[in-house]
Design a protein around this motif. Structure first.
Motif, PDB file in Angstrom:
ATOM      1  N   TRP A   1     -10.833   6.327   0.719  1.00 35.17           N
ATOM      2  CA  TRP A   1      -9.520   5.759   1.003  1.00 35.17           C
ATOM      3  C   TRP A   1      -9.090   6.128   2.418  1.00 35.17           C
ATOM      4  O   TRP A   1      -9.385   7.215   2.898  1.00 35.17           O
ATOM      5  CB  TRP A   1      -8.470   6.294   0.023  1.00 35.17           C
ATOM      6  CG  TRP A   1      -8.634   5.803  -1.375  1.00 35.17           C
ATOM      7  CD1 TRP A   1      -9.555   6.222  -2.298  1.00 35.17           C
ATOM      8  CD2 TRP A   1      -7.872   4.783  -2.015  1.00 35.17           C
ATOM      9  NE1 TRP A   1      -9.412   5.533  -3.467  1.00 35.17           N
ATOM     10  CE2 TRP A   1      -8.383   4.640  -3.335  1.00 35.17           C
ATOM     11  CE3 TRP A   1      -6.797   3.978  -1.618  1.00 35.17           C
ATOM     12  CZ2 TRP A   1      -7.866   3.719  -4.236  1.00 35.17           C
ATOM     13  CZ3 TRP A   1      -6.281   3.068  -2.532  1.00 35.17           C
ATOM     14  CH2 TRP A   1      -6.813   2.940  -3.816  1.00 35.17           C
TER      15      TRP A   1
ATOM     16  N   LYS B   1      -3.957  12.005  -3.846  1.00 32.23           N
ATOM     17  CA  LYS B   1      -3.103  10.826  -3.736  1.00 32.23           C
ATOM     18  C   LYS B   1      -1.863  11.124  -2.905  1.00 32.23           C
ATOM     19  O   LYS B   1      -1.417  10.314  -2.098  1.00 32.23           O
ATOM     20  CB  LYS B   1      -2.694  10.337  -5.134  1.00 32.23           C
ATOM     21  CG  LYS B   1      -3.810   9.705  -5.934  1.00 32.23           C
ATOM     22  CD  LYS B   1      -3.297   9.143  -7.252  1.00 32.23           C
ATOM     23  CE  LYS B   1      -4.402   8.435  -8.017  1.00 32.23           C
ATOM     24  NZ  LYS B   1      -3.915   7.860  -9.294  1.00 32.23           N
TER      25      LYS B   1
ATOM     26  N   HIS C   1      -7.684  10.552  -5.481  1.00 36.23           N
ATOM     27  CA  HIS C   1      -8.138   9.169  -5.459  1.00 36.23           C
ATOM     28  C   HIS C   1      -9.657   9.190  -5.458  1.00 36.23           C
ATOM     29  O   HIS C   1     -10.273   9.715  -4.523  1.00 36.23           O
ATOM     30  CB  HIS C   1      -7.656   8.485  -4.169  1.00 36.23           C
ATOM     31  CG  HIS C   1      -6.468   7.616  -4.346  1.00 36.23           C
ATOM     32  ND1 HIS C   1      -6.323   6.730  -5.395  1.00 36.23           N
ATOM     33  CD2 HIS C   1      -5.368   7.447  -3.578  1.00 36.23           C
ATOM     34  CE1 HIS C   1      -5.183   6.078  -5.264  1.00 36.23           C
ATOM     35  NE2 HIS C   1      -4.582   6.507  -4.180  1.00 36.23           N
TER      36      HIS C   1
ATOM     37  N   HIS D   1      -5.654   6.741   4.758  1.00 32.06           N
ATOM     38  CA  HIS D   1      -4.240   7.051   4.561  1.00 32.06           C
ATOM     39  C   HIS D   1      -3.478   6.899   5.870  1.00 32.06           C
ATOM     40  O   HIS D   1      -4.026   7.085   6.963  1.00 32.06           O
ATOM     41  CB  HIS D   1      -4.054   8.467   4.000  1.00 32.06           C
ATOM     42  CG  HIS D   1      -4.503   9.559   4.934  1.00 32.06           C
ATOM     43  ND1 HIS D   1      -5.804  10.015   4.985  1.00 32.06           N
ATOM     44  CD2 HIS D   1      -3.822  10.297   5.854  1.00 32.06           C
ATOM     45  CE1 HIS D   1      -5.908  10.972   5.875  1.00 32.06           C
ATOM     46  NE2 HIS D   1      -4.716  11.161   6.432  1.00 32.06           N
TER      47      HIS D   1
ATOM     48  N   LYS E   1      -1.659   4.190   1.310  1.00 29.82           N
ATOM     49  CA  LYS E   1      -3.074   4.353   0.987  1.00 29.82           C
ATOM     50  C   LYS E   1      -3.762   2.989   1.012  1.00 29.82           C
ATOM     51  O   LYS E   1      -3.206   1.992   0.534  1.00 29.82           O
ATOM     52  CB  LYS E   1      -3.251   4.976  -0.406  1.00 29.82           C
ATOM     53  CG  LYS E   1      -2.657   6.371  -0.561  1.00 29.82           C
ATOM     54  CD  LYS E   1      -3.520   7.425   0.107  1.00 29.82           C
ATOM     55  CE  LYS E   1      -2.996   8.815  -0.185  1.00 29.82           C
ATOM     56  NZ  LYS E   1      -3.821   9.874   0.410  1.00 29.82           N
ATOM     57  N   PHE E   2      -4.993   2.966   1.551  1.00 26.40           N
ATOM     58  CA  PHE E   2      -5.745   1.718   1.667  1.00 26.40           C
ATOM     59  C   PHE E   2      -7.152   1.916   1.100  1.00 26.40           C
ATOM     60  O   PHE E   2      -7.889   2.795   1.560  1.00 26.40           O
ATOM     61  CB  PHE E   2      -5.854   1.297   3.137  1.00 26.40           C
ATOM     62  CG  PHE E   2      -4.526   1.153   3.828  1.00 26.40           C
ATOM     63  CD1 PHE E   2      -3.841  -0.047   3.819  1.00 26.40           C
ATOM     64  CD2 PHE E   2      -3.952   2.237   4.490  1.00 26.40           C
ATOM     65  CE1 PHE E   2      -2.613  -0.186   4.457  1.00 26.40           C
ATOM     66  CE2 PHE E   2      -2.724   2.120   5.127  1.00 26.40           C
ATOM     67  CZ  PHE E   2      -2.055   0.910   5.108  1.00 26.40           C
ATOM     68  N   PRO E   3      -7.545   1.115   0.109  1.00 24.13           N
ATOM     69  CA  PRO E   3      -8.885   1.259  -0.475  1.00 24.13           C
ATOM     70  C   PRO E   3      -9.967   0.797   0.497  1.00 24.13           C
ATOM     71  O   PRO E   3      -9.740  -0.055   1.356  1.00 24.13           O
ATOM     72  CB  PRO E   3      -8.829   0.370  -1.718  1.00 24.13           C
ATOM     73  CG  PRO E   3      -7.790  -0.661  -1.393  1.00 24.13           C
ATOM     74  CD  PRO E   3      -6.768   0.044  -0.544  1.00 24.13           C
ATOM     75  N   HIS E   4     -11.146   1.355   0.336  1.00 31.11           N
ATOM     76  CA  HIS E   4     -12.272   1.037   1.214  1.00 31.11           C
ATOM     77  C   HIS E   4     -12.967  -0.237   0.765  1.00 31.11           C
ATOM     78  O   HIS E   4     -13.066  -0.521  -0.432  1.00 31.11           O
ATOM     79  CB  HIS E   4     -13.271   2.200   1.201  1.00 31.11           C
ATOM     80  CG  HIS E   4     -14.423   2.014   2.127  1.00 31.11           C
ATOM     81  ND1 HIS E   4     -15.696   1.721   1.685  1.00 31.11           N
ATOM     82  CD2 HIS E   4     -14.496   2.082   3.479  1.00 31.11           C
ATOM     83  CE1 HIS E   4     -16.503   1.625   2.728  1.00 31.11           C
ATOM     84  NE2 HIS E   4     -15.810   1.837   3.822  1.00 31.11           N
TER      85      HIS E   4
ATOM     86  N   ASN F   1       0.806  -1.213   0.000  1.00 28.81           N
ATOM     87  CA  ASN F   1       0.000   0.000   0.000  1.00 28.81           C
ATOM     88  C   ASN F   1       0.845   1.270   0.000  1.00 28.81           C
ATOM     89  O   ASN F   1       0.306   2.362   0.148  1.00 28.81           O
ATOM     90  CB  ASN F   1      -0.928  -0.003   1.219  1.00 28.81           C
ATOM     91  CG  ASN F   1      -1.828  -1.214   1.244  1.00 28.81           C
ATOM     92  OD1 ASN F   1      -2.758  -1.328   0.459  1.00 28.81           O
ATOM     93  ND2 ASN F   1      -1.530  -2.148   2.134  1.00 28.81           N
TER      94      ASN F   1
END
Length: 260
Positions: free
Chosen positions: A212, A188, A208, A214, A130-133, A4
């Motif tokens: 997300w 981002k 993004h 962070h 960064k981490f997607p939902h 990530n």
């Protein structure tokens, strides 16, 4: 931190090089690095501002611009900026500490030799994750410590719409600063990096889409008003310690495995 990890920045501050010395040896530094960093970016100036209080009590702003070395690897995965008083190495393709340490040590050796550096001060290491939902778990399977994302509140008819949280941890000489939270259509790369990510083909202000989380870990060494004898080995050891601190923080906050 690899999966990530979207951006890494390392910075070393050293005793200021005179303008004449910088002009005299900048080409030699660039030539020594040309094989690995052949792209020369057009943005090769650095602007500083000095605020002075005059007798009348009014503020005077003095602006000065100086040349820097601004170069990148062939695929723009790695970039270097070297000014009269600092060196920055940044990447969008961090491949582990061993690779980073080898790159940084090589650059430091060249800069020390050509500019005759005698002192260093600040040493910093910053990691942007960064981490997607995922609606099925709402970051609960990403973050161990939920206080680093948006806290839950039982408010009828009100949905969570983002958060920005800061924390600072300090010892005698080492610091860890953490910025985390959740954004919807957020940038981002944090805006504070200004045009620096442009060197690597990352667009400043690019967002993004969607939701997300962070996790921005800034691990740095610095003792106010103190200069250390310039030593590539000492700086490398500091980076090893800072990387350890950053990885420990990361491992306690999220479930994903830290970078090697």
């Amino acid at each position: 931190m690899n999966e990530n990890l979207v951006y890494v920045l390392a910075k070393v501050q050293f005793g200021r090089i005179t303008e004449s010395r910088f002009k005299e040896r900048a080409d030699a530094v660039q030539e020594a690095l040309r094989k690995e960093y052949p792209i020369v970016n057009t943005n090769n100036t650095f602007t500083t501002f000095q605020f002075d209080i005059v007798n009348s009590g009014d503020k005077q702003v003095q602006q000065s611009t100086e040349k820097i070395i601004n170069i990148c690897s062939p695929n723009r995965d790695w970039g270097i900026r070297i000014s009269h008083s600092f060196l920055m190495l940044h990447t969008k393709s961090y491949a582990g500490f061993e690779n980073f340490s080898e790159r940084m040590s090589n650059i430091l050796n060249i800069v020390e030799k050509e500019f005759e550096l005698y002192h260093s001060s600040f040493v910093g290491f910053r990691f942007i994750n960064k981490f997607p939902h995922d609606e099925s778990h709402d970051f609960n399977k990403v973050f161990r410590k939920k206080e680093f994302v948006q806290p839950d509140l039982d408010l009828e008819g009100v949905l969570k719409a983002g958060s920005n949280l800061s924390a600072h941890y300090v010892s005698e000489s080492n610091n860890v600063m953490i910025n985390s939270g959740v954004s919807i259509g957020g940038p981002k790369i944090p805006a504070e990096f200004a045009d620096l990510p442009n060197d690597l083909g990352l667009k400043v202000g690019e967002v993004h889409d969607g939701v997300w989380a962070h996790l921005d870990i800034d691990s740095f060494y610095g003792e106010p008003d103190k200069l250390n004898d310039f030593s590539v080995e000492d700086i490398s050891n500091k980076y090893s310690a800072l990387r350890k601190l950053a990885n420990e923080a990361y491992a306690q906050i999220v479930y994903a495995k830290p970078a090697e």
